[in-house]
Scaffold this motif. Structure first.
Motif, PDB file in Angstrom:
ATOM      1  N   PRO A  46       0.846  -1.205   0.000  1.00 45.20           N
ATOM      2  CA  PRO A  46       0.000   0.000   0.000  1.00 45.20           C
ATOM      3  C   PRO A  46       0.877   1.248   0.000  1.00 45.20           C
ATOM      4  CG  PRO A  46       0.128  -0.932   2.199  1.00 45.20           C
ATOM      5  CD  PRO A  46       0.824  -1.899   1.297  1.00 45.20           C
ATOM      6  N   SER A  47       0.340   2.331  -0.549  1.00 41.57           N
ATOM      7  CA  SER A  47       1.063   3.603  -0.524  1.00 41.57           C
ATOM      8  C   SER A  47       0.065   4.740  -0.371  1.00 41.57           C
ATOM      9  CB  SER A  47       1.893   3.796  -1.801  1.00 41.57           C
ATOM     10  OG  SER A  47       1.070   3.817  -2.955  1.00 41.57           O
ATOM     11  N   VAL A  48       0.479   5.790   0.316  1.00 43.85           N
ATOM     12  CA  VAL A  48      -0.405   6.921   0.576  1.00 43.85           C
ATOM     13  C   VAL A  48      -0.858   7.545  -0.752  1.00 43.85           C
ATOM     14  CG1 VAL A  48       1.549   8.524   0.817  1.00 43.85           C
ATOM     15  CG2 VAL A  48      -0.661   9.086   1.870  1.00 43.85           C
ATOM     16  N   GLY A  49      -2.171   7.700  -0.910  1.00 41.47           N
ATOM     17  CA  GLY A  49      -2.708   8.288  -2.133  1.00 41.47           C
ATOM     18  C   GLY A  49      -2.403   7.498  -3.386  1.00 41.47           C
ATOM     19  N   LEU A  50      -2.085   6.203  -3.232  1.00 42.12           N
ATOM     20  CA  LEU A  50      -1.628   5.362  -4.341  1.00 42.12           C
ATOM     21  C   LEU A  50      -0.497   6.057  -5.102  1.00 42.12           C
ATOM     22  CD1 LEU A  50      -2.205   2.543  -5.448  1.00 42.12           C
ATOM     23  CD2 LEU A  50      -3.738   3.568  -7.117  1.00 42.12           C
ATOM     24  N   SER A  51       0.379   6.699  -4.328  1.00 40.20           N
ATOM     25  CA  SER A  51       1.459   7.480  -4.939  1.00 40.20           C
ATOM     26  C   SER A  51       2.614   6.606  -5.420  1.00 40.20           C
ATOM     27  CB  SER A  51       1.996   8.490  -3.923  1.00 40.20           C
ATOM     28  OG  SER A  51       2.422   7.840  -2.737  1.00 40.20           O
ATOM     29  N   LEU A 120      -2.597  13.389  -2.291  1.00 42.64           N
ATOM     30  CA  LEU A 120      -3.657  12.852  -1.439  1.00 42.64           C
ATOM     31  C   LEU A 120      -3.078  12.206  -0.180  1.00 42.64           C
ATOM     32  CD1 LEU A 120      -6.695  12.173  -1.106  1.00 42.64           C
ATOM     33  CD2 LEU A 120      -6.216  10.013  -2.283  1.00 42.64           C
ATOM     34  N   GLY A 121      -3.614  12.589   0.995  1.00 43.48           N
ATOM     35  CA  GLY A 121      -3.225  11.983   2.254  1.00 43.48           C
ATOM     36  C   GLY A 121      -1.950  12.528   2.854  1.00 43.48           C
ATOM     37  N   ARG A 122      -1.375  13.571   2.246  1.00 43.95           N
ATOM     38  CA  ARG A 122      -0.086  14.063   2.733  1.00 43.95           C
ATOM     39  C   ARG A 122      -0.114  15.529   3.160  1.00 43.95           C
ATOM     40  NH1 ARG A 122       2.853  12.254  -2.486  1.00 43.95           N
ATOM     41  NH2 ARG A 122       0.682  12.000  -3.115  1.00 43.95           N
ATOM     42  N   ALA A 123      -1.302  16.125   3.195  1.00 41.85           N
ATOM     43  CA  ALA A 123      -1.379  17.537   3.556  1.00 41.85           C
ATOM     44  C   ALA A 123      -0.896  17.783   4.979  1.00 41.85           C
ATOM     45  CB  ALA A 123      -2.810  18.046   3.384  1.00 41.85           C
ATOM     46  N   THR A 124      -1.259  16.896   5.892  1.00 44.79           N
ATOM     47  CA  THR A 124      -0.862  17.074   7.288  1.00 44.79           C
ATOM     48  C   THR A 124       0.319  16.193   7.681  1.00 44.79           C
ATOM     49  OG1 THR A 124      -2.505  15.429   7.954  1.00 44.79           O
ATOM     50  CG2 THR A 124      -3.173  17.750   8.025  1.00 44.79           C
ATOM     51  N   MET A 125       0.567  15.115   6.908  1.00 47.09           N
ATOM     52  CA  MET A 125       1.672  14.198   7.230  1.00 47.09           C
ATOM     53  C   MET A 125       2.426  13.843   5.950  1.00 47.09           C
ATOM     54  SD  MET A 125       0.008  11.629  10.100  1.00 47.09           S
ATOM     55  CE  MET A 125       1.561  10.788  10.360  1.00 47.09           C
ATOM     56  N   TYR A 131       7.004   6.520   4.755  1.00 44.47           N
ATOM     57  CA  TYR A 131       6.414   5.352   5.417  1.00 44.47           C
ATOM     58  C   TYR A 131       5.971   4.307   4.388  1.00 44.47           C
ATOM     59  CZ  TYR A 131       5.947   8.559   9.450  1.00 44.47           C
ATOM     60  OH  TYR A 131       6.171   9.453  10.469  1.00 44.47           O
ATOM     61  N   SER A 132       5.441   4.770   3.277  1.00 50.47           N
ATOM     62  CA  SER A 132       4.989   3.852   2.227  1.00 50.47           C
ATOM     63  C   SER A 132       6.156   3.043   1.678  1.00 50.47           C
ATOM     64  CB  SER A 132       4.324   4.640   1.096  1.00 50.47           C
ATOM     65  OG  SER A 132       3.170   5.320   1.541  1.00 50.47           O
ATOM     66  N   VAL A 133       7.300   3.687   1.533  1.00 50.08           N
ATOM     67  CA  VAL A 133       8.472   2.985   1.015  1.00 50.08           C
ATOM     68  C   VAL A 133       8.967   1.954   2.030  1.00 50.08           C
ATOM     69  CG1 VAL A 133      10.827   3.246   0.159  1.00 50.08           C
ATOM     70  CG2 VAL A 133       9.099   4.957  -0.422  1.00 50.08           C
ATOM     71  N   VAL A 134       8.937   2.300   3.306  1.00 49.53           N
ATOM     72  CA  VAL A 134       9.333   1.351   4.343  1.00 49.53           C
ATOM     73  C   VAL A 134       8.416   0.127   4.323  1.00 49.53           C
ATOM     74  CG1 VAL A 134       9.550   0.992   6.831  1.00 49.53           C
ATOM     75  CG2 VAL A 134      10.394   3.109   5.801  1.00 49.53           C
TER      76      VAL A 134
END
Length: 210
Positions: A46-51, A120-125, A131-134
């Motif tokens: 999984p990755s934040v915002g399917l980035s 997407l999903g990274r405005a505040t973090m 984390y997605s790469v880890v």
């Protein structure tokens, strides 16, 4: 929907138990395509915002590998000087890299461009890209162990120097340098625990309720 039975769940638990951060490798070459196959599995994470921010650099060039090894030795010597007494002696005795023996070298980076996944999903973090790469590396780690392949994460490196050695774009953040190969031995206890550097604690020490 796919279901998994008790036998599978027990085997999955064993996979977690036997996953190790490998430092002692055999020099036997990996079968052709092994690293590429592990990367394919990592990319299922999984990755934040399917980035899909992961970027993998397979390091085959002997001169680049030697430069990475030299950087590790420099950083490791600096780290040793930060300890004293018995702790310094223990640190000096640790084997903290399999860079010279492992047949596979893989550098992993996070592409930090906000255009990927439109932020997407990274405005505040924003650090969720890393984390997605880890998470992708952890998926690769387990998949490797399931094939009898060891993986060692080398963190005693200078990120700007790694960028220079591998000629990596500035926008890519260095996450980890991985040694990949067949382990000399297998053990269900971390090597640092065997060396009495630290001991593994139970989940009760890290869990609270609110």
């Amino acid at each position: 929907m796919v279901s998994f039975d008790d036998t599978f769940r027990r085997q999955l638990h064993e996979l977690f138990v036997w996953r190790r951060d490998v430092r002692r490798f055999r020099t036997d070459p990996l079968p052709d395509g092994s690293i590429e196959r592990l990367i394919e599995i990592a990319c299922l994470s999984p990755s934040v915002g399917l980035s899909q921010p992961w970027r993998f650099v397979i390091v085959d060039d002997a001169a680049r590998r030697r430069a990475v090894i030299d950087d590790f030795k420099t950083c490791n010597a600096d780290a040793l000087r930060s300890y004293s007494g018995e702790r310094a002696a223990k640190y000096a005795a640790l084997k903290l890299s399999g860079l010279e023996e492992a047949p596979g070298h893989l550098a992993v980076f996070a592409e930090k461009s906000d255009q990927i996944g439109s932020g997407l999903g990274r405005a505040t973090m924003p650090e969720t890209s890393e984390y997605s790469v880890v998470a992708a590396i952890c998926s690769m780690w387990l998949a490797a162990r399931a094939e009898g392949i060891g993986l060692g994460w080398v963190s005693i490196l200078n990120p700007p120097r790694i960028h220079e050695i591998l000629e990596i774009p500035d926008a890519w953040k260095f996450i980890g340098y991985l040694c990949i190969g067949y382990p000399q031995t297998e053990c269900d206890r971390p090597e640092l625990e065997q060396a009495k550097w630290e001991s593994r604690r139970g989940p009760g020490e890290f869990t609270i309720r609110r």
